[in-house]
Every structure is written in C-alpha cells, then in structure tokens.
Design a protein around this motif. Structure first.
Motif, PDB file in Angstrom:
ATOM      1  N   TYR A   1      -5.524   3.507   8.116  1.00  0.00           N
ATOM      2  CA  TYR A   1      -6.352   4.695   7.920  1.00  0.00           C
ATOM      3  C   TYR A   1      -6.776   4.799   6.459  1.00  0.00           C
ATOM      4  N   GLU A   2      -5.813   4.603   5.580  1.00  0.00           N
ATOM      5  CA  GLU A   2      -6.119   4.699   4.154  1.00  0.00           C
ATOM      6  C   GLU A   2      -7.068   3.584   3.708  1.00  0.00           C
ATOM      7  N   LEU A   3      -6.851   2.369   4.179  1.00  0.00           N
ATOM      8  CA  LEU A   3      -7.740   1.256   3.824  1.00  0.00           C
ATOM      9  C   LEU A   3      -9.165   1.513   4.292  1.00  0.00           C
ATOM     10  N   LYS A   4      -9.297   2.073   5.481  1.00  0.00           N
ATOM     11  CA  LYS A   4     -10.630   2.309   6.055  1.00  0.00           C
ATOM     12  C   LYS A   4     -11.342   3.516   5.460  1.00  0.00           C
ATOM     13  N   ASN A   5     -10.593   4.560   5.151  1.00  0.00           N
ATOM     14  CA  ASN A   5     -11.211   5.849   4.849  1.00  0.00           C
ATOM     15  C   ASN A   5     -11.054   6.327   3.410  1.00  0.00           C
ATOM     16  N   LEU A   6     -10.191   5.712   2.645  1.00  0.00           N
ATOM     17  CA  LEU A   6      -9.959   6.155   1.264  1.00  0.00           C
ATOM     18  C   LEU A   6     -10.129   4.979   0.309  1.00  0.00           C
ATOM     19  N   PRO A   7     -11.370   4.517   0.143  1.00  0.00           N
ATOM     20  CA  PRO A   7     -11.608   3.308  -0.647  1.00  0.00           C
ATOM     21  C   PRO A   7     -11.254   3.451  -2.123  1.00  0.00           C
ATOM     22  N   GLN A   8     -11.051   4.670  -2.600  1.00  0.00           N
ATOM     23  CA  GLN A   8     -10.683   4.842  -4.008  1.00  0.00           C
ATOM     24  C   GLN A   8      -9.270   4.347  -4.295  1.00  0.00           C
ATOM     25  N   THR A   9      -8.457   4.187  -3.257  1.00  0.00           N
ATOM     26  CA  THR A   9      -7.099   3.665  -3.445  1.00  0.00           C
ATOM     27  C   THR A   9      -7.151   2.140  -3.377  1.00  0.00           C
ATOM     28  N   PRO A  10      -6.675   1.451  -4.392  1.00  0.00           N
ATOM     29  CA  PRO A  10      -6.712  -0.016  -4.378  1.00  0.00           C
ATOM     30  C   PRO A  10      -5.947  -0.591  -3.173  1.00  0.00           C
ATOM     31  N   VAL A  11      -6.476  -1.640  -2.606  1.00  0.00           N
ATOM     32  CA  VAL A  11      -5.897  -2.287  -1.432  1.00  0.00           C
ATOM     33  C   VAL A  11      -4.442  -2.670  -1.686  1.00  0.00           C
ATOM     34  N   ASN A  12      -4.175  -3.249  -2.862  1.00  0.00           N
ATOM     35  CA  ASN A  12      -2.809  -3.690  -3.132  1.00  0.00           C
ATOM     36  C   ASN A  12      -1.830  -2.516  -3.188  1.00  0.00           C
ATOM     37  N   VAL A  13      -2.288  -1.344  -3.573  1.00  0.00           N
ATOM     38  CA  VAL A  13      -1.429  -0.154  -3.602  1.00  0.00           C
ATOM     39  C   VAL A  13      -1.097   0.278  -2.175  1.00  0.00           C
ATOM     40  N   VAL A  14      -2.100   0.299  -1.307  1.00  0.00           N
ATOM     41  CA  VAL A  14      -1.881   0.698   0.088  1.00  0.00           C
ATOM     42  C   VAL A  14      -0.887  -0.248   0.757  1.00  0.00           C
ATOM     43  N   ILE A  15      -1.099  -1.545   0.582  1.00  0.00           N
ATOM     44  CA  ILE A  15      -0.196  -2.523   1.199  1.00  0.00           C
ATOM     45  C   ILE A  15       1.198  -2.419   0.608  1.00  0.00           C
ATOM     46  N   SER A  16       1.297  -2.264  -0.693  1.00  0.00           N
ATOM     47  CA  SER A  16       2.599  -2.125  -1.338  1.00  0.00           C
ATOM     48  C   SER A  16       3.342  -0.892  -0.821  1.00  0.00           C
ATOM     49  N   GLU A  17       2.643   0.208  -0.654  1.00  0.00           N
ATOM     50  CA  GLU A  17       3.268   1.427  -0.131  1.00  0.00           C
ATOM     51  C   GLU A  17       3.747   1.223   1.310  1.00  0.00           C
ATOM     52  N   ALA A  18       2.956   0.535   2.118  1.00  0.00           N
ATOM     53  CA  ALA A  18       3.353   0.268   3.502  1.00  0.00           C
ATOM     54  C   ALA A  18       4.592  -0.627   3.539  1.00  0.00           C
ATOM     55  N   VAL A  19       4.619  -1.630   2.682  1.00  0.00           N
ATOM     56  CA  VAL A  19       5.785  -2.514   2.602  1.00  0.00           C
ATOM     57  C   VAL A  19       7.008  -1.711   2.164  1.00  0.00           C
ATOM     58  N   HIS A  20       6.832  -0.835   1.194  1.00  0.00           N
ATOM     59  CA  HIS A  20       7.949   0.001   0.731  1.00  0.00           C
ATOM     60  C   HIS A  20       8.479   0.877   1.872  1.00  0.00           C
ATOM     61  N   LEU A  21       7.582   1.489   2.637  1.00  0.00           N
ATOM     62  CA  LEU A  21       8.015   2.302   3.785  1.00  0.00           C
ATOM     63  C   LEU A  21       8.757   1.445   4.805  1.00  0.00           C
ATOM     64  N   SER A  22       8.262   0.236   5.045  1.00  0.00           N
ATOM     65  CA  SER A  22       8.931  -0.630   6.020  1.00  0.00           C
ATOM     66  C   SER A  22      10.310  -1.052   5.529  1.00  0.00           C
ATOM     67  N   GLN A  23      10.455  -1.272   4.241  1.00  0.00           N
ATOM     68  CA  GLN A  23      11.760  -1.628   3.697  1.00  0.00           C
ATOM     69  C   GLN A  23      12.759  -0.482   3.845  1.00  0.00           C
ATOM     70  N   ALA A  24      12.257   0.751   3.809  1.00  0.00           N
ATOM     71  CA  ALA A  24      13.128   1.914   3.923  1.00  0.00           C
ATOM     72  C   ALA A  24      13.431   2.293   5.371  1.00  0.00           C
ATOM     73  N   TYR A  25      12.498   2.025   6.302  1.00  0.00           N
ATOM     74  CA  TYR A  25      12.635   2.560   7.659  1.00  0.00           C
ATOM     75  C   TYR A  25      12.637   1.525   8.781  1.00  0.00           C
ATOM     76  N   ALA A  26      12.238   0.302   8.504  1.00  0.00           N
ATOM     77  CA  ALA A  26      12.130  -0.709   9.557  1.00  0.00           C
ATOM     78  C   ALA A  26      13.136  -1.833   9.313  1.00  0.00           C
ATOM     79  N   TYR A  27      13.160  -2.770  10.223  1.00  0.00           N
ATOM     80  CA  TYR A  27      14.008  -3.951  10.057  1.00  0.00           C
ATOM     81  C   TYR A  27      13.384  -4.898   9.040  1.00  0.00           C
TER      82      TYR A  27
END
Length: 148
Positions: free
Chosen positions: A89-115
């Motif tokens: 959603y963020e990649l598609k709709n909030l282009p002001q956020t750098p792609v690497n930041v969005v992916i890094s945040e998703a990876v961080h969430l997965s490290q905290a909540y996923a396997y």
C-alpha cells in the motif's frame, strides 16, 4: 508518534482485522474496540494506513499472488499478508517514502512478528515488486538522490 510506530500500529490493527473478521462488521468497530481496550484514540495517520489498505485489499492480494513464486496467497500466513499489504500500500500510494525505507520497515516488522524464514519471503516479494516498477528515486547514504 514516529513513522515506525505508525506502521507498527497499523500492522497490528490490520492483523487484528484479519483474525477477527467474523466479529467486526466495520472498520469503525475495529477502532472502537482498540480505543476501548487501550483507553486511547487511534491516531488519524494510523487510520489512514488501515483504511487505505482495507480499501485496496483485493488489489494488494493480487500483487502478493503475482510476486510470490513460492506460495499461493492462501498459504501466506496472516501476519505476513498484513505486513505485505501495508508495505505494498505504501509503495503504491505514498511515493514520497523511499522504496528502501518501506522494504526495511516491512523486514523489521517481520523480524519482530513472523518466523525467520518469512523475512526472506517478505523481502523477496517486495523487492520483486519494487524492481518491476519504473525506477524510483532513492536517497543514498550521502543524502544525494540517485534518481536525478
């Protein structure tokens, strides 16, 4: 509230909406139950993310299906789907956020909540999606923009 905290709060609400789908009739029910439990209002920025993702769920799930070569959508755990939906959603709709930041945040969430193995899966899906789009402007470590 930092952007990281906003994303994490939105992720948690999206996940809750998925697991409580039968008992929640509207998004307002989700916000009301959360506000009652925490005795705090849900911030507007969090609501923007959650409502944006929920309004585009089918489209976001189609993207997950398209870029997930390893698993069909019904085999992607709810935690991972929530993280992926939010990031896409963020990649598609909030282009002001750098792609690497969005992916890094998703990876961080997965490290905290996923396997642990889910982190690579989430990174792979988001990376493949990002590479398929026209070159996004990325801020480099020295503060210059590589897209100029």
């Amino acid at each position: 509230m930092t952007k990281h905290e906003t994303r994490e709060y939105a992720f948690l609400l999206l996940y809750e909406a998925m697991v409580r789908a039968e008992e929640l009739t509207t998004i307002e029910d989700l916000y009301a139950s959360t506000e009652e439990m925490l005795e705090l209002p849900v911030p507007e920025k969090v609501k923007q993310y959650v409502s944006g993702v929920m309004s585009q769920t089918e489209e976001l799930d189609n993207i997950i299906s398209e870029y997930s070569k390893q698993r069909s959508l019904n085999r992607v755990p709810a935690v991972n789907r929530s993280i992926l939906r939010l990031a896409l959603y963020e990649l598609k709709n909030l282009p002001q956020t750098p792609v690497n930041v969005v992916i890094s945040e998703a990876v961080h969430l997965s490290q905290a909540y996923a396997y642990a193995e889910d982190t690579a899966f989430i990174n792979g899906v988001l990376g493949a999606y990002a590479r398929s789009k026209p070159a996004a402007k990325e801020d480099t470590a020295d503060g210059t923009n590589s897209g100029d």
